[in-house]
Design a protein around this motif. Structure first.
Motif, short mmCIF file in Angstrom:
data_model
loop_
_atom_site.label_atom_id
_atom_site.label_comp_id
_atom_site.label_asym_id
_atom_site.label_seq_id
_atom_site.Cartn_x
_atom_site.Cartn_y
_atom_site.Cartn_z
N LEU A 21 -37.18 48.39 21.40
CA LEU A 21 -36.14 48.01 22.35
C LEU A 21 -35.70 46.56 22.22
N LEU A 22 -36.24 45.83 21.26
CA LEU A 22 -35.84 44.44 21.08
C LEU A 22 -34.37 44.36 20.67
N ASP A 23 -33.69 43.38 21.21
CA ASP A 23 -32.25 43.24 20.97
C ASP A 23 -31.98 42.57 19.62
N ILE A 24 -31.07 43.18 18.87
CA ILE A 24 -30.57 42.58 17.62
C ILE A 24 -29.05 42.63 17.70
N GLY A 25 -28.46 41.52 18.03
CA GLY A 25 -27.00 41.42 18.08
C GLY A 25 -26.35 42.34 19.09
N GLY A 26 -26.98 42.51 20.25
CA GLY A 26 -26.36 43.32 21.30
C GLY A 26 -26.75 44.79 21.29
N ARG A 32 -30.01 50.83 16.37
CA ARG A 32 -29.45 50.50 15.05
C ARG A 32 -30.00 51.44 13.98
N VAL A 33 -31.29 51.79 14.08
CA VAL A 33 -31.87 52.73 13.12
C VAL A 33 -31.22 54.11 13.29
N VAL A 34 -31.04 54.53 14.53
CA VAL A 34 -30.38 55.82 14.79
C VAL A 34 -29.00 55.85 14.13
N GLU A 35 -28.25 54.79 14.25
CA GLU A 35 -26.89 54.78 13.69
C GLU A 35 -26.91 54.77 12.17
N ALA A 245 -40.82 36.43 12.96
CA ALA A 245 -39.95 35.79 11.96
C ALA A 245 -38.96 36.80 11.39
N ASP A 246 -39.41 38.03 11.16
CA ASP A 246 -38.50 39.08 10.69
C ASP A 246 -37.40 39.34 11.72
N LEU A 247 -37.78 39.34 12.99
CA LEU A 247 -36.80 39.58 14.06
C LEU A 247 -35.75 38.49 14.08
N GLU A 248 -36.17 37.26 13.93
CA GLU A 248 -35.21 36.16 13.92
C GLU A 248 -34.26 36.27 12.74
#
Length: 258
Positions: A21-26, A32-35, A245-248
């Motif tokens: 559930l972490l946010d990546i660009g909104g 994002r994986v689902v899409e 770090a990967d998340l950033e």
């Protein structure tokens, strides 16, 4: 060939609590994986989860309003077992093809999902298909966190290992740390397509000796005689998200593309 995608997603994570559930660009990482999976033209994309928050956060953009989460037992030991649980819940036949897509791969090229599924169409004797990519450096070759794979001439997996394989004897005159050769070595990409009958079989088996030594689940299938087809990635695989770090870096990547 029609195929299904199942994305295992657990809320718990030692390094990144609540990672799906972490946010990546909104957008949440899991969405994002689902899409990405939906863009592969899979007939159906499902999320296997044990958490209601994740179930509420995912949707198939092709089918607005249709639930795509399947609740699974939180005590299941692995993502593979969660994929198998979805296959049982859905009543899929033994010859159904399902692709296990990791829930922390928000930039996974959709062509790789379709490629893995297509391998089972072209290799009817294979029960599992997966992908690999050439190693980029000697450091990767020697890194036990990078899983390597060696294949037969027909593309079937011979072995997967955390050790540096295949080993060039002449390239390491002074032992392990002196190795200079890694040309032709392949990094395994953790994307799997299964025939559901094989998936059912291997998840009912106890962990094998080699699997326990290497901590690599795919060795259970090899030890029990399952043919695993391997192909080189049609596009370079994108980095996953395992650490802060990967998340950033993922957030910076989205920001840079906006």
């Amino acid at each position: 060939m029609g195929f299904h995608v199942v994305i295992p997603a657990r809320y718990a994570s030692t390094r990144l609590p609540g990672k799906p559930l972490l946010d990546i660009g909104g957008q949440s990482m899991i969405q994002r994986v689902v899409e990405r999976a939906c863009a592969s033209r899979a007939a159906e994309v499902l999320v296997a989860t044990d958490d209601a928050r994740i179930a509420a956060a995912v949707r198939d953009p092709r089918r607005p309003g249709q639930a795509i989460a399947v609740m699974t037992d939180p005590d299941l030991p692995s993502g593979t077992d969660r994929v198998a649980a979805v296959a049982e819940a859905r009543g899929w036949s033994d010859d159904t093809v399902v692709v296990n897509v990791q829930g922390d791969e928000p930039f996974l090229p959709e062509v790789l999902i379709a490629q893995a599924a297509g391998l089972l169409e072209s290799d009817r004797s294979a029960g599992i298909a997966t992908l690999a990519t050439p190693l980029a450096s000697l450091g990767e070759f020697l890194d036990p966190n990078v899983v390597k794979v060696v294949t037969a001439l027909d593309g079937a997996a011979l072995y997967f290992s955390r050790a540096p394989i295949p080993w060039t004897r002449e390239g390491a005159s002074a032992g392990l740390g002196s190795q200079t050769e890694f040309a032709g070595a392949l990094r395994h990409v953790g994307l799997y397509a299964y025939r559901v009958g094989v998936l059912r079989r291997i998840t009912r088996l106890t962990p094998s000796a080699l699997e326990q030594r290497e901590r690599l689940e795919q060795l259970r299938a090899l030890e029990h005689g399952v043919r695993i087809a391997v192909a080189i990635c049609a596009e370079p695989p994108a980095p996953g998200v395992d650490t802060p770090a990967d998340l950033e870096r993922a957030r910076q990547r989205i920001a840079a593309s906006s």
